[in-house]
Design a protein around this motif. Sequence first.
Motif, mmCIF file in Angstrom:
data_model
loop_
_atom_site.group_PDB
_atom_site.id
_atom_site.type_symbol
_atom_site.label_atom_id
_atom_site.label_comp_id
_atom_site.label_asym_id
_atom_site.label_seq_id
_atom_site.Cartn_x
_atom_site.Cartn_y
_atom_site.Cartn_z
ATOM 1 N N SER A 44 -6.788 -11.680 -8.880
ATOM 2 C CA SER A 44 -6.552 -12.666 -9.947
ATOM 3 C C SER A 44 -7.284 -13.964 -9.656
ATOM 4 O O SER A 44 -7.875 -14.584 -10.544
ATOM 5 C CB SER A 44 -5.051 -12.923 -10.095
ATOM 6 N N ALA A 59 7.178 -16.106 1.336
ATOM 7 C CA ALA A 59 7.618 -14.747 1.036
ATOM 8 C C ALA A 59 7.679 -13.891 2.294
ATOM 9 O O ALA A 59 8.618 -13.098 2.500
ATOM 10 C CB ALA A 59 6.671 -14.111 0.017
ATOM 11 N N GLU A 75 3.877 -2.180 -0.840
ATOM 12 C CA GLU A 75 4.115 -3.156 -1.918
ATOM 13 C C GLU A 75 3.578 -4.532 -1.553
ATOM 14 O O GLU A 75 2.984 -5.255 -2.378
ATOM 15 C CB GLU A 75 5.619 -3.239 -2.204
ATOM 16 N N LEU A 76 3.765 -4.941 -0.304
ATOM 17 C CA LEU A 76 3.242 -6.237 0.151
ATOM 18 C C LEU A 76 1.719 -6.268 0.049
ATOM 19 O O LEU A 76 1.114 -7.250 -0.422
ATOM 20 C CB LEU A 76 3.698 -6.500 1.599
ATOM 21 N N ASN A 77 1.074 -5.180 0.493
ATOM 22 C CA ASN A 77 -0.397 -5.135 0.409
ATOM 23 C C ASN A 77 -0.869 -5.167 -1.039
ATOM 24 O O ASN A 77 -1.891 -5.778 -1.364
ATOM 25 C CB ASN A 77 -0.909 -3.862 1.104
ATOM 26 N N ARG A 78 -0.104 -4.461 -1.906
ATOM 27 C CA ARG A 78 -0.487 -4.473 -3.315
ATOM 28 C C ARG A 78 -0.405 -5.874 -3.925
ATOM 29 O O ARG A 78 -1.277 -6.306 -4.679
ATOM 30 C CB ARG A 78 0.410 -3.511 -4.092
ATOM 31 N N GLN A 79 0.663 -6.610 -3.577
ATOM 32 C CA GLN A 79 0.808 -7.979 -4.086
ATOM 33 C C GLN A 79 -0.304 -8.883 -3.575
ATOM 34 O O GLN A 79 -0.828 -9.749 -4.299
ATOM 35 C CB GLN A 79 2.180 -8.549 -3.680
ATOM 36 N N ILE A 80 -0.649 -8.720 -2.287
ATOM 37 C CA ILE A 80 -1.742 -9.551 -1.721
ATOM 38 C C ILE A 80 -3.050 -9.234 -2.435
ATOM 39 O O ILE A 80 -3.832 -10.137 -2.781
ATOM 40 C CB ILE A 80 -1.849 -9.295 -0.204
ATOM 41 N N GLN A 81 -3.329 -7.938 -2.677
ATOM 42 C CA GLN A 81 -4.568 -7.552 -3.354
ATOM 43 C C GLN A 81 -4.606 -8.088 -4.788
ATOM 44 O O GLN A 81 -5.641 -8.562 -5.275
ATOM 45 C CB GLN A 81 -4.690 -6.029 -3.358
ATOM 46 N N HIS A 82 -3.425 -8.017 -5.468
ATOM 47 C CA HIS A 82 -3.359 -8.538 -6.842
ATOM 48 C C HIS A 82 -3.627 -10.039 -6.883
ATOM 49 O O HIS A 82 -4.345 -10.532 -7.763
ATOM 50 C CB HIS A 82 -1.978 -8.231 -7.428
ATOM 51 N N LEU A 83 -3.056 -10.778 -5.923
ATOM 52 C CA LEU A 83 -3.280 -12.238 -5.875
ATOM 53 C C LEU A 83 -4.750 -12.546 -5.639
ATOM 54 O O LEU A 83 -5.344 -13.425 -6.268
ATOM 55 C CB LEU A 83 -2.408 -12.851 -4.763
ATOM 56 N N LEU A 120 2.876 -17.377 -0.299
ATOM 57 C CA LEU A 120 2.782 -16.137 0.459
ATOM 58 C C LEU A 120 3.465 -16.269 1.819
ATOM 59 O O LEU A 120 4.195 -15.364 2.262
ATOM 60 C CB LEU A 120 1.312 -15.745 0.639
#
Length: 449
Positions: A374, A303, A363-371, A300
């Motif tokens: 998971s 990125a 999009e960045l917040n969505r990726q952080i939330q997905h990580l 992260l």
Amino acid sequence: MDSVNFELANDGIWTVTQLNRQVGQLLEANFSRIWVRGEISNFTQAASGHWYFSIKDEGAAVKAVMFRGRAQATGFIPKPGERFEFRVNVTLYEPRGDYQLQVESMRRAGRGDLHEAFLILKEKLAAEGLFDQGRKREIKPMPLAVGVVTSMAAAALRDVLTALARRAPHVPVIIYPAPVQGMDSAGKLVQALQDAIARNEVDTLLLVRGGGSLEDLWSFNDETLARTIASSPIPIISGVGHETDFTIADFVADLRAPTPTAAAELSCRTRQTCLNQVDAAFNALTVSQHRLLERAGLRLDRAVACLVSPQQRLQQQNERLQVLKSRLARAASAPHDRHAARLALIRAKLAHAQPRLPELRNELNRQIQHLSTSTQRLIERRGQRLKAASQTLEALSPKNILERGYAIVRNEDGEIIKNALDLSVGERLAVELGQGSLQANVLQVHALL
């Protein structure tokens, strides 16, 4: 008797040395490799491996010695009071004038044929490779179930069950009953082993019985039984007799235990060892999860470092705009329409190239939330698996079975009662419940319909 040449002094008088030497020669010449029957007493096994003892009967006794090499070939250690037939040479110890027997071999009195049959079969099977270590199967350290082949009335069965209940109460025990001595007991032992192999419901088989005489243990010297053990796909541990008892089954089994209790202890790991392994696995999982989170954090960070600052991007676009304005001013003399078209084109490109900062941030917040989601799900799944394993171990505990309303009934000797027909009216029983215990008397016995 064979003649012996006597050597006398010149004066015809014997010296003590000459007398003992001549008597020794007479004994060795006339009493070589004879058989003597008697009872062993004063048995001593020296540190050198030699055996020293006396052979006696009702009226006399004589000292005897059996040197280490011949003693080791006997295959057993005699006990005082046992009767044997000895193949001996009679000798005289000249310094003291004592005569003694040098024993070449020995067999149990009245049972010489059995011992000779034992040695013949042992040599035959050894020549075929049935005793070779390379063909023996490995014992599973954590079996799902253990089978016991022995008599239901044998004390060895109680010893095995007690040892397994103490050592690994979570391992089921299946008993394949068969007589361990008497008429056709060897055939029934073979049938019990074949049934266990055919049913294929255990990972390890224990072939056990308590100690006894050569006749008592003779069922375990059967050739068919030995070949059944050798061909079994299920590993077999033999625990026959005491530590000094040896049978053909011991030599051909995958592992020999000195006693039935030792066979039970060798068949599986302790419950505490299994729990320790679960704890170690949990600790390893925790460490692995921490490392996974650390690596995700590093990815992260990398990125984020690769993202271009929106302010820097706007500055670059502004500088380009200034260049285009300068070029537009220099081209003022061109036809108006052409400049207008070019200006419109430039404006369209500029609008298209302008960074969409809110979309990138979303999009960045969505990726952080997905990580994060998971990772949390992975932790929950691993926790559920660990909880299920712990519940399984807990469910297998005999104590939980009692808590569900079952009971363990024992007679006055402490034996567990499985068949009502084993009880008598008036017999006193001890009943163990999930919470406490009680005493009861048998009023009536009913057979299972």
